[in-house]
Structure formats: C-alpha cells, structure tokens
Scaffold this motif. Structure first.
Motif, mmCIF file in Angstrom:
data_model
loop_
_atom_site.group_PDB
_atom_site.id
_atom_site.type_symbol
_atom_site.label_atom_id
_atom_site.label_comp_id
_atom_site.label_asym_id
_atom_site.label_seq_id
_atom_site.Cartn_x
_atom_site.Cartn_y
_atom_site.Cartn_z
ATOM 1 N N PRO A 85 57.912 25.301 38.490
ATOM 2 C CA PRO A 85 58.936 24.275 38.258
ATOM 3 C C PRO A 85 60.272 24.888 37.852
ATOM 4 N N ALA A 86 61.337 24.116 38.064
ATOM 5 C CA ALA A 86 62.695 24.642 37.858
ATOM 6 C C ALA A 86 62.936 25.079 36.413
ATOM 7 N N PHE A 87 62.350 24.366 35.439
ATOM 8 C CA PHE A 87 62.643 24.700 34.044
ATOM 9 C C PHE A 87 62.009 26.030 33.619
ATOM 10 N N LEU A 88 61.041 26.535 34.397
ATOM 11 C CA LEU A 88 60.426 27.834 34.074
ATOM 12 C C LEU A 88 61.140 29.010 34.754
ATOM 13 N N GLN A 89 61.964 28.723 35.758
ATOM 14 C CA GLN A 89 62.588 29.813 36.513
ATOM 15 C C GLN A 89 63.454 30.726 35.634
#
Length: 257
Positions: free
Chosen positions: A183-187
C-alpha cells in the motif's frame, strides 16, 4: 549432521514445504495457476526464489549469532571465552558461517524445486548478482551483530523479537512479491530500509532487468546503497556489540547460570 540426522533431514524437508506453500499460494492469484508458463512464469519464479534466498540468509544471521551468544551466556562459557585473547569478531562470525554454507545449498535446492513447479528460473548477470548478494549478506552480518548486542541486554525476549523482525522483513522488504503490491502509506517506510534495496537490486540483476525492475530507485543508486550497507553495517553492528559486552562486564551479567 551425523550426530542429529533427523534434524538434518527435517531442515531440508521444511524448506521444500515452505517453497511449496508459497508457490501454491502465489499461483492462486495467477489467471492460469500452475499452468501459466512462459515469460510471466519465469519472472514470478525469479522474483520469489531470489527474494527467498535473501530471506533465508537474513533469518540465519539475525538469530543464529544472538542465539548462540545467549546460549553461552546461560551456560557460563561466554565469560570464559572472553577471558582468552581470541578475536571477538571471529568468534561472532564463526557462530553462523557453517550455517550459511547449508543455507546456500538449501537455496539451490529451493530454486530447482521452484523451477520444476512454476517455470524456468531467469539467470542473468551472475557476477553482478553475486556482488549484490555479497554486499547484502555482509549487511545482514552487521545486523546480526547488532541483534546479538541487544540479546545481551534483553536476554530471552530477543527470540520473540527475532521472529517479529522476520515477519516485518517479509512485509516491508517484499522478498516474495513486488514492492508495487504494498500500500501507498508503506512505500516511504520501505525506502528507509537499506535491505529493501538489496532485495530489489539482487532480483532485478538476476532477472536481467525486466521492465519495471528495479522498482525502488535506479540501479546505480541501489548499488551505492547496498555497497554502503554491506561495508558499513558490520562495523556499526560490531561497535554496538562491543559496547553491550563492556556493559555486561561492568554489571556482571556476562554469565548467567
């Protein structure tokens, strides 16, 4: 190996089971399952196998060094060992060196099994891939030294944390799936972990740099990060271990019977 033959055979058997479970689970998300052949299957095989190799090495170095230090601390032999003029660095490295040999052999067997199940394993740029693997492995050695230092302080709790860190590695360093699946928040978090670049650069190199790989940064940037990680982390980890050892000497906790 000869003293505990059942354990030796079981160590190989569990690897095959892990690979089989990962392969079948991954095939569930493929349109044609295990019947999917060709370039896509080859890329999937390379992505999982090369990530699995780094996962195995990290698991060995993360816990094997700290586990052996903790065991000798409880048996009372660690204090006696450190009264001798033997090299502390060699002592720490020796605890996992033979294990790494068997890990390499298991990795080869895992690659052959994956190739038989889901397709040909891509094999490109072997020398460059070996360099990236060596740097990533040196970095994991340093991580193992740092974890051994922590083991001297938190003792048996380290085993639980070692298992936790392995699960964190599986999620954030994406050894069995593309980084794009996160997910984007982990990138942004993924890009703060040097070992993520080791996984990305190693499998991109061995897969022949297919479209979209490496995923996190241009290969030149990843190569610099992995090299700095491999050259700097062992020194940093050993420095942390020496500080923990000095503290254990002062507090009298170098041995616990």
């Amino acid at each position: 190996m000869l003293r505990y033959p059942v354990e030796f055979v079981a160590s190989f058997g569990q690897i095959f089971l892990i690979i089989a479970v990962l392969t079948v689970a991954g095939a569930m998300f493929s349109p044609n399952g295990l019947e999917n052949r060709g370039a896509t299957a080859s890329q999937t095989s390379g992505l999982v196998v090369y990530g699995f190799v780094l996962f195995m090495y990290l698991s060995d170095t993360l816990w094997a060094i700290g586990y052996n230090v903790r065991r000798e601390q409880k048996q009372g032999t660690l204090e006696q060992l450190y009264l001798s003029p033997a090299s502390k660095l060699a002592s720490l490295s020796a605890r996992v060196t033979i294990t790494l040999f068997w890990t390499g052999l298991l990795s080869v067997c895992a690659g052959l099994l994956m190739q038989a199940m889901i397709g040909r394993l891509p094999f490109h740029n072997p020398l460059l891939g070996l360099y990236v693997l060596a740097m990533a492995l040196l970095g994991t050695f340093g991580t193992g030294f740092a974890f051994a230092a922590w083991t001297l302080r938190i003792k048996d709790t380290a085993e639980t944390l070692a298992n936790l860190f392995q699960f964190v590695f599986i999620v954030l360093c994406a050894p069995f799936f593309p980084f794009a699946a996160l997910p984007a928040f982990l990138q942004p978090i993924v890009r703060l972990i040097p070992l993520s670049y080791g996984v990305d650069a190693f499998r991109a190199t061995m897969m022949g740099f297919p479209a979209g790989y490496p995923e996190l940064a241009p290969f030149g940037v990843e190569l610099v990060i992995v090299t700095v990680f491999g050259m700097g982390m062992p020194a940093f980890g050993f420095w942390l271990y020496q500080r923990a050892e000095d503290r254990a000497r002062r507090t009298g906790s170098l041995s616990e019977y």
